[in-house]
Structures are given as C-alpha cells and as structure tokens.
Design a protein around this motif. Structure first.
Motif, PDB file in Angstrom:
ATOM      1  N   ASN A  82       0.439   6.611   4.740  1.00 51.12           N
ATOM      2  CA  ASN A  82      -0.739   5.849   4.348  1.00 51.12           C
ATOM      3  C   ASN A  82      -0.707   5.575   2.846  1.00 51.12           C
ATOM      4  O   ASN A  82      -1.103   6.412   2.035  1.00 51.12           O
ATOM      5  CB  ASN A  82      -2.009   6.624   4.729  1.00 51.12           C
ATOM      6  CG  ASN A  82      -3.269   5.786   4.578  1.00 51.12           C
ATOM      7  OD1 ASN A  82      -3.359   4.948   3.693  1.00 51.12           O
ATOM      8  ND2 ASN A  82      -4.245   6.036   5.438  1.00 51.12           N
ATOM      9  N   ILE A  83      -0.231   4.403   2.490  1.00 56.18           N
ATOM     10  CA  ILE A  83      -0.092   4.035   1.081  1.00 56.18           C
ATOM     11  C   ILE A  83      -1.448   4.008   0.385  1.00 56.18           C
ATOM     12  O   ILE A  83      -1.594   4.452  -0.752  1.00 56.18           O
ATOM     13  CB  ILE A  83       0.612   2.670   0.948  1.00 56.18           C
ATOM     14  CG1 ILE A  83       2.073   2.793   1.395  1.00 56.18           C
ATOM     15  CG2 ILE A  83       0.532   2.154  -0.480  1.00 56.18           C
ATOM     16  CD1 ILE A  83       2.826   1.492   1.380  1.00 56.18           C
ATOM     17  N   GLU A  84      -2.465   3.519   1.067  1.00 55.00           N
ATOM     18  CA  GLU A  84      -3.783   3.373   0.462  1.00 55.00           C
ATOM     19  C   GLU A  84      -4.325   4.718  -0.009  1.00 55.00           C
ATOM     20  O   GLU A  84      -4.955   4.810  -1.071  1.00 55.00           O
ATOM     21  CB  GLU A  84      -4.751   2.740   1.476  1.00 55.00           C
ATOM     22  CG  GLU A  84      -6.179   2.571   0.977  1.00 55.00           C
ATOM     23  CD  GLU A  84      -6.328   1.570  -0.156  1.00 55.00           C
ATOM     24  OE1 GLU A  84      -7.416   1.514  -0.751  1.00 55.00           O
ATOM     25  OE2 GLU A  84      -5.352   0.836  -0.455  1.00 55.00           O
ATOM     26  N   PRO A 122      14.519   4.762  -7.893  1.00 59.78           N
ATOM     27  CA  PRO A 122      15.634   3.964  -7.367  1.00 59.78           C
ATOM     28  C   PRO A 122      15.113   2.816  -6.520  1.00 59.78           C
ATOM     29  O   PRO A 122      13.978   2.841  -6.026  1.00 59.78           O
ATOM     30  CB  PRO A 122      16.411   4.979  -6.513  1.00 59.78           C
ATOM     31  CG  PRO A 122      15.406   6.025  -6.140  1.00 59.78           C
ATOM     32  CD  PRO A 122      14.465   6.109  -7.309  1.00 59.78           C
ATOM     33  N   ASP A 123      15.953   1.803  -6.316  1.00 60.33           N
ATOM     34  CA  ASP A 123      15.539   0.621  -5.568  1.00 60.33           C
ATOM     35  C   ASP A 123      15.169   0.941  -4.131  1.00 60.33           C
ATOM     36  O   ASP A 123      14.375   0.230  -3.512  1.00 60.33           O
ATOM     37  CB  ASP A 123      16.656  -0.430  -5.585  1.00 60.33           C
ATOM     38  CG  ASP A 123      16.890  -0.992  -6.990  1.00 60.33           C
ATOM     39  OD1 ASP A 123      15.953  -0.934  -7.808  1.00 60.33           O
ATOM     40  OD2 ASP A 123      18.010  -1.469  -7.248  1.00 60.33           O
ATOM     41  N   ASP A 124      15.743   2.011  -3.586  1.00 63.77           N
ATOM     42  CA  ASP A 124      15.506   2.350  -2.183  1.00 63.77           C
ATOM     43  C   ASP A 124      14.450   3.435  -2.018  1.00 63.77           C
ATOM     44  O   ASP A 124      14.389   4.130  -1.003  1.00 63.77           O
ATOM     45  CB  ASP A 124      16.804   2.795  -1.511  1.00 63.77           C
ATOM     46  CG  ASP A 124      17.413   4.033  -2.167  1.00 63.77           C
ATOM     47  OD1 ASP A 124      16.908   4.466  -3.234  1.00 63.77           O
ATOM     48  OD2 ASP A 124      18.406   4.563  -1.623  1.00 63.77           O
ATOM     49  N   ALA A 125      13.572   3.604  -3.011  1.00 65.59           N
ATOM     50  CA  ALA A 125      12.581   4.679  -2.963  1.00 65.59           C
ATOM     51  C   ALA A 125      11.590   4.508  -1.818  1.00 65.59           C
ATOM     52  O   ALA A 125      11.063   5.495  -1.298  1.00 65.59           O
ATOM     53  CB  ALA A 125      11.832   4.747  -4.291  1.00 65.59           C
ATOM     54  N   GLY A 126      11.314   3.287  -1.442  1.00 61.30           N
ATOM     55  CA  GLY A 126      10.369   3.056  -0.360  1.00 61.30           C
ATOM     56  C   GLY A 126       8.951   2.891  -0.879  1.00 61.30           C
ATOM     57  O   GLY A 126       8.581   3.454  -1.915  1.00 61.30           O
ATOM     58  N   ASP A 127       8.133   2.147  -0.137  1.00 61.23           N
ATOM     59  CA  ASP A 127       6.790   1.816  -0.601  1.00 61.23           C
ATOM     60  C   ASP A 127       5.884   3.035  -0.699  1.00 61.23           C
ATOM     61  O   ASP A 127       5.085   3.149  -1.634  1.00 61.23           O
ATOM     62  CB  ASP A 127       6.160   0.786   0.332  1.00 61.23           C
ATOM     63  CG  ASP A 127       6.842  -0.572   0.253  1.00 61.23           C
ATOM     64  OD1 ASP A 127       7.574  -0.810  -0.728  1.00 61.23           O
ATOM     65  OD2 ASP A 127       6.651  -1.386   1.178  1.00 61.23           O
ATOM     66  N   VAL A 128       5.975   3.939   0.258  1.00 60.35           N
ATOM     67  CA  VAL A 128       5.082   5.100   0.275  1.00 60.35           C
ATOM     68  C   VAL A 128       5.386   6.029  -0.889  1.00 60.35           C
ATOM     69  O   VAL A 128       4.473   6.462  -1.618  1.00 60.35           O
ATOM     70  CB  VAL A 128       5.191   5.857   1.614  1.00 60.35           C
ATOM     71  CG1 VAL A 128       4.338   7.127   1.560  1.00 60.35           C
ATOM     72  CG2 VAL A 128       4.740   4.971   2.763  1.00 60.35           C
ATOM     73  N   TRP A 129       6.658   6.345  -1.073  1.00 56.82           N
ATOM     74  CA  TRP A 129       7.033   7.237  -2.174  1.00 56.82           C
ATOM     75  C   TRP A 129       6.702   6.598  -3.515  1.00 56.82           C
ATOM     76  O   TRP A 129       6.208   7.263  -4.435  1.00 56.82           O
ATOM     77  CB  TRP A 129       8.509   7.590  -2.106  1.00 56.82           C
ATOM     78  CG  TRP A 129       8.933   8.559  -3.167  1.00 56.82           C
ATOM     79  CD1 TRP A 129       9.751   8.326  -4.229  1.00 56.82           C
ATOM     80  CD2 TRP A 129       8.531   9.931  -3.277  1.00 56.82           C
ATOM     81  NE1 TRP A 129       9.893   9.451  -4.998  1.00 56.82           N
ATOM     82  CE2 TRP A 129       9.153  10.460  -4.437  1.00 56.82           C
ATOM     83  CE3 TRP A 129       7.705  10.754  -2.518  1.00 56.82           C
ATOM     84  CZ2 TRP A 129       8.970  11.782  -4.847  1.00 56.82           C
ATOM     85  CZ3 TRP A 129       7.529  12.072  -2.921  1.00 56.82           C
ATOM     86  CH2 TRP A 129       8.151  12.572  -4.076  1.00 56.82           C
ATOM     87  N   THR A 130       6.942   5.311  -3.640  1.00 53.60           N
ATOM     88  CA  THR A 130       6.627   4.607  -4.881  1.00 53.60           C
ATOM     89  C   THR A 130       5.126   4.677  -5.168  1.00 53.60           C
ATOM     90  O   THR A 130       4.713   4.952  -6.302  1.00 53.60           O
ATOM     91  CB  THR A 130       7.077   3.136  -4.795  1.00 53.60           C
ATOM     92  OG1 THR A 130       8.495   3.093  -4.624  1.00 53.60           O
ATOM     93  CG2 THR A 130       6.707   2.371  -6.055  1.00 53.60           C
TER      94      THR A 130
END
Length: 220
Positions: A82-84, A122-130
């Motif tokens: 859950n990014i939010e 890194p470019d592949d960190a992913g939206d959630v981790w970012t």
C-alpha cells in the motif's frame, strides 16, 4: 516517573520498548488505533490512548500527547504494497507528531527511521520501496528542521531474533539485520541521554554493548 508517548504503540518494536520503559521507571503511553489492542499492552504496564494516525489532525495528536514528557515515533505503514500508507503513516504521521509536540511544549522526540534512506535508490527499487524510503527520508528532514530535542535511529533489517544487547551504531554503517528487541533497547537508552540530542545514527547488530555503543557514537 515520566510518561512517554509511543506513536505506533502496538508495533513489535514498541511492545519491547514498553517493557523496557516500565523497568526504567517510566510510564509508557501507547497510542493505538484499535481498542482491542489494549488487551496486549496493559499487561505489559502501558497505558493506552486511541489515535487513528491517518484520520487524526495535529490537535488530536496533541490531545493524546498531553501530560507526556517525550514522544517516540515508531509507527509504520506496514509491509504490504500500500503505497498510500507510506505517505499517510510514515510521513504524515511523523509530521503531525512533530507539530503536536511543538504545540504543547514537549521537547524530547525519538524517531525510528530506516537505514540508508538518504542514499540514491537503484532503478529497480520498485514503487513501494521508493515510497517508503522517501517517506522516511522526508520525515527525518522535518524532524531535523524542528525545534525539538531529537534523536533519529535508522535500523537495518528487523528480525524477531532474541536480543543480544550488542549493536553497531554510527552515522553510517554497513547494511545488516538487528533484532527488534535490540532496537527497542537503543531507543530506551537514548531517550534519557541528553548527549544524544541532535544525533542521527544507523543501527545494526554488532559486538558492542548498547551503553558503550551509545557513548562511543556520542563522542566520535
């Protein structure tokens, strides 16, 4: 006896912290969203107050902080995707906690962040981790810019292993894991130590007893 407000009071680190604070002669005030969570915490010695981090405003935070001498922000949006909630809990929860503490004159504030959040992802960190890293990074920036007597702890990977009582603590450390119980012990150690005001440290398992590690980090 000092009352210590714990934001995210039902979390795993917080439950360890409650026991340690009681042993140190403090009164933990665990802030919880679900009234049923009190059943887990009151036997440990905590008082509980209700706080919905995401749906409360600064005045609500200030109300539950009333009578407390310090705030520990140990809340997190959880391990799901859950990014939010990374924004509404990890960042906005911290911002409201900081503002509420300043509003009612609580000076001492300890924040649990995460290792490496100032580093480029890194470019592949992913939206959630970012989203998580950016939330923790921005919360730390806000706390450093506040008027509070702050300490920021940035632990590595959290485990449920038995505590060792030994850590590695410095502005930057190599990534590693650390038992949640040892993170709680470091929080308890720095909370009453005025030398740790204005300090930001990364934290992983190590070979140095916690009290010695804190003294070494302060004097480094």
């Amino acid at each position: 006896m000092a009352a210590i407000a714990i934001v995210g009071g039902h979390g795993k680190v917080s439950r360890h912290l409650i026991t340690l604070l009681v042993h140190a002669g403090h009164q933990p005030v665990a802030l919880i969203r679900d009234p049923q969570q009190a059943e887990d915490l009151t036997p440990l010695g905590a008082k509980t107050r209700l706080l919905d981090i995401e749906n409360s405003d600064v005045d609500d935070f200030a109300a539950v902080f009333e009578g407390c001498a310090a705030v520990v922000f140990a809340a997190g949006g959880g391990p799901d995707g859950n990014i939010e909630r990374k924004r509404t809990v990890d960042l906005e929860g911290s911002l409201k906690s900081i503002a509420a503490a300043e509003k009612i004159g609580i000076e001492r504030f300890v924040q649990v962040s995460a290792i490496g959040v100032d580093q480029e992802l890194p470019d592949d960190a992913g939206d959630v981790w970012t989203a998580y890293v950016h939330a923790k990074r921005d919360a730390d920036i806000a706390l450093r810019e506040s008027s509070l007597r702050w300490t920021i702890l940035r632990p590595g990977g959290l485990t449920d292993d038995e505590p060792t009582g030994k850590v590695t603590l410095a502005p930057e450390v190599e990534r590693g894991d650390i038992p949640r119980a040892d993170v709680a012990a470091v929080i308890a150690s720095v909370l009453d130590d005025n030398r740790t005001t204005g300090k930001q440290w990364e934290l992983v398992g190590g070979t140095t007893p916690i009290a010695e590690a804190v003294t070494a980090a302060v004097t480094a």
